[in-house]
Scaffold this active site. Structure first.
Site, PDB file in Angstrom:
ATOM      1  N   ASP A  16       0.863  -1.185   0.000  1.00  0.00           N
ATOM      2  CA  ASP A  16       0.000   0.000   0.000  1.00  0.00           C
ATOM      3  C   ASP A  16       0.899   1.234   0.000  1.00  0.00           C
ATOM      4  OD1 ASP A  16      -2.928   0.902   1.991  1.00  0.00           O
ATOM      5  OD2 ASP A  16      -1.979   1.819   0.260  1.00  0.00           O
ATOM      6  N   ASP A 111      -3.404   2.626  -5.530  1.00  0.00           N
ATOM      7  CA  ASP A 111      -2.215   2.605  -4.684  1.00  0.00           C
ATOM      8  C   ASP A 111      -2.105   1.348  -3.818  1.00  0.00           C
ATOM      9  OD1 ASP A 111      -3.537   4.992  -2.236  1.00  0.00           O
ATOM     10  OD2 ASP A 111      -4.268   3.072  -2.965  1.00  0.00           O
ATOM     11  N   GLU A 112      -2.784   0.305  -4.190  1.00  0.00           N
ATOM     12  CA  GLU A 112      -2.820  -0.857  -3.317  1.00  0.00           C
ATOM     13  C   GLU A 112      -2.895  -2.135  -4.145  1.00  0.00           C
ATOM     14  OE1 GLU A 112      -6.452  -1.100  -1.113  1.00  0.00           O
ATOM     15  OE2 GLU A 112      -5.426  -1.616   0.736  1.00  0.00           O
TER      16      GLU A 112
END
Lengths: 361, 377
Positions: A16, A111-112
């Site tokens: 993350d 973003d993960e």
């Protein structure tokens, strides 16, 4: 789609990126380093915070908060308009880097991503080494801080990752799940939102350990059938596999107006603009769509989505505009103020709209 | 460390390692070049952690040692000087260097060599040697087909297969496939298949000079590959994953085959590209048989509302009349790397892959997926 067998011992990492938008902006402009950043709409209109740097979070700012409030909390913050295409570019680089480490990467958001390291590592030590390297590579090659949680399933990896933020590296080995989870507050578990948390607190449950060892009957009394799911999760059980699924299901674009719009002409103009974005995105991916969707939200936050399907799939702007305008005509009462409008395309098929045929590899 | 080195040598060495210098990183030391004395010469190395390049240049060594300094700064400085002998001396240990030349004196701050990321050494593993001209041609004809985007990392690499003395390079980006077969000088003991980043091979192609065979070494874990060129070593990570099985993508037969002069086809393609630019890059090729094997190939393109163009070249045409459309870039890309006088184009239907290859040589094949167009008539 690629998945791993769920029954063997697994190594699953959640990667993350920390304060991703803010980190990218800082990379692009080093004068921003160390400053509280708020990325989002303008504070004078109705913009919301899309991302806040850790420095801004110290003042109590967080994403989804109205920008006007965030600015009151942190008047010295630097406010930036989001540059989504730039973030997307960085995100793609990160995902590409992760895919070099494992072929089983499931991107969850910009973003993960979950990375399954089961086939790359034989022991926890090896898996830890690989996960550590990924984090290092993201830092060294791309300059982005990331937090990593490594565990034997996605759920525990996710919780581990959250507890370590920012730039954390938290490993929960097989068998250590309850030692790790038991002491955490109930809100730490994905799936327990504010309402469930309140119900649990009212019944005297504060920690995940208490949920884990409660009777099933009690849990179902508090949360209904969902109580059984929550209890399994509180015990760290999550059989869901890491899956790669590159398939795009829908493409859409939407706009929240700074001020409500109630005239048809402006709405039509906005539909045209959004349709152009949708059409562009479709042809960039070589896709055509059969279903066009219009989304409208009024001032009372009432949202409607209405769709219409075509005989033939399209990626053509004019066809999308025509369908969306038709949906507007049928579903919008003239003069009704609109807060948000969106155009979407689904029921997608890959053709390469440019006419370029592709190889089957 | 203290040494004297010719400006040309320094400049050349820095040029060699330059592409391995990290461009953007938060590990600043990867933007440095490592300078060290090695066997009576000056060794320069750079790495972005994916690829590492080292080179050795002649120097008069007075005192052994090593240091790292920012590559860009050193390169800019050295390149600004005229040809002369430059003395390089480390200032206090691990601090930087002083460069002295003909009425010029500079100091560049650096960092201790011990902080430089270790350049992976490939000592043992599967080794072979290859003729530099052969590998250079093979790389040149294949890398163009590798994917540039990172959405499928394996496609950004070139699949390198070694079996006995046969070497096969293949790359595919989903629209085209290039396969080149060559021979290595030493048979490998076991079949070996790996994916080498296209960027690495481009560096190898760039840095090959002379006629000396090139050493290739792959680590036993198949994680790294080393190319040892004259005075240059390139070590690269291999891309992990499985390269798609491409043999099934090569058409086994054709209904139309034409042989044309490469230069003429290139010229006609270039002309057609001018119009194709405004019309999704489509170049239409019509292959028409004449009598006694003679025939014509018509190359045309059109830009909506702007105009169109048609060119015709003489050709040997075998089989039926054929029509196929290609993206102008894919067509000009492959024509640019063929390098033989005559080129053969083979096709079946206008929606099946087309094949482009040199005549009288079986070592290269290029498959291009056509574009779907309305042919009319």
């Amino acid at each position: 789609m690629v998945t791993m067998d769920a029954d063997e011992n697994r190594f699953v990492a959640l990667v993350d990126l920390d304060a991703f938008y803010a980190s990218v902006e800082t990379l692009e402009d080093s004068t921003l380093v160390g400053k509280p950043l708020l990325i989002g709409g303008s504070p004078t209109s109705r913009g919301v915070v899309a991302a806040a740097s850790y420095e801004a979070r110290k003042y109590g700012c967080h994403s989804a908060m109205p920008m006007s409030r965030a600015v009151k909390l942190c008047p010295i913050a630097v406010i930036l308009s989001p540059r989504f295409s730039l973030y997307h570019e960085y995100s793609q680089k990160v995902m590409a880097l992760l895919r070099r480490e494992s072929y089983l990467v499931q991107q969850m958001s910009i973003d993960e991503a979950y990375v399954d390291l089961t086939s790359m590592a034989k022991t926890w030590d090896e898996a830890e080494g690989l996960a550590h390297r990924m984090q290092g590579r993201i830092r060294l090659d791309l300059g982005l801080p990331a937090s990593v949680g490594l565990a034997s399933n996605k759920l525990v990896a996710k919780v581990a990752c959250e507890t370590g933020k920012p730039e954390g590296f938290v490993v929960v080995r097989d068998g250590q799940e309850s030692a790790f989870l038991d002491g955490l507050m109930v809100r730490a578990l994905p799936g327990i939102g504010p309402q469930s948390a309140q119900k649990l607190r009212n019944s005297g449950f504060a920690t995940l350990g208490q949920i884990a060892c409660a009777s099933l009957h009690t849990m179902m009394n508090i949360l209904g059938p969902y109580g059984a799911v929550i209890q399994r999760r509180a015990r760290g059980e999550d059989p869901s596999p890491v899956t790669t699924d590159h398939e795009t299901k829908s493409v859409s674009a939407e706009e929240t107006f700074a001020e409500d719009v109630s005239d048809g002409q402006s709405l039509a103009a906005e539909i045209e603009r959004l349709s152009k974005r949708v059409a562009e995105s479709l042809s960039n991916h070589g896709l055509v769509a059969r279903t066009i969707t219009l989304k409208l939200r009024n001032t009372e936050f009432l949202t409607i989505t209405r769709s219409s399907s075509r005989d033939r799939s399209t990626a053509d702007v004019e066809a999308i505009v025509a369908d969306a305008l038709h949906l507007l005509g049928v579903n919008w009462v003239d003069g009704d103020p609109v807060r948000l409008i969106g155009v979407g395309a689904s029921n997608l098929r890959l053709v390469h709209a440019t006419g370029q045929l592709t190889m089957d590899i | 460390m203290q040494l004297n080195c010719l400006q040309e040598n320094l400049s050349h060495g820095l040029g060699v390692v330059q592409r391995a210098v990290a461009t953007r990183t938060t590990l600043p030391i990867t933007q440095h070049v490592l300078m060290s004395t090695d066997g009576g010469r000056l060794k320069m190395s750079a790495t972005n952690l994916e690829i590492a390049i080292s080179t050795w240049v002649g120097a008069e060594i007075q005192e052994e040692g090593a240091i790292t300094v920012p590559a860009r700064l050193l390169t800019d400085f050295v390149n600004s000087l005229s040809k002369q002998t430059i003395s390089v001396t480390t200032t206090s240990p691990g601090k930087g260097i002083e460069l002295k030349g003909d009425r010029v004196d500079a100091t560049i701050n650096g960092a201790d060599a011990a902080e430089f990321p270790p350049i992976p050494s490939v000592e043992d593993g599967i080794a072979t040697r290859v003729d530099p001209k052969l590998i250079r041609e093979a790389i040149h004809q294949v890398v163009l087909a590798a994917a540039v985007e990172d959405s499928r990392p394996v496609l950004t690499g070139v699949n390198v297969e070694l079996e006995g003395t046969s070497l096969t390079l293949a790359a595919a980006d989903g629209f085209r496939l290039a396969v080149h077969k060559a021979e290595v000088l030493d048979a490998v003991p076991e079949k070996l298949s790996m994916i080498v980043p296209a960027r690495t091979l481009q560096e190898v192609e760039r840095l090959i000079e002379g006629d000396e065979p090139i050493d290739i070494l792959v680590t036993p874990q198949r994680s790294q590959i080393l190319f040892r060129l004259k005075n240059v070593e390139i070590v690269s990570q291999l891309i992990q994953g499985t390269f798609p099985n491409y043999s099934q993508l090569v058409p086994q037969n054709h209904t139309t085959r034409v042989i044309v002069d490469l230069g003429e086809l290139q010229r006609a393609t270039r002309t057609a590209s001018i119009f194709a630019k405004d019309g999704s890059g489509i170049i239409r090729i019509q292959m028409s048989p004449g009598t006694n094997g003679a025939g014509t190939v018509t190359i045309s393109s059109r830009a909506e509302e702007l105009g169109d163009n048609t060119g015709e070249i003489e050709a040997e045409v075998e089989g039926e009349e054929g029509k196929i459309a290609f993206n102008s870039r894919y067509l000009s890309d492959v024509l640019a790397v063929l390098g033989k006088d005559k080129v053969a184009m083979e096709m079946t239907t206008s929606s099946s892959p087309g094949v482009i290859k040199p005549v009288d040589s079986d070592n290269y094949i290029h498959v291009v997926m056509p574009m779907f167009v309305q042919w009319g008539e």
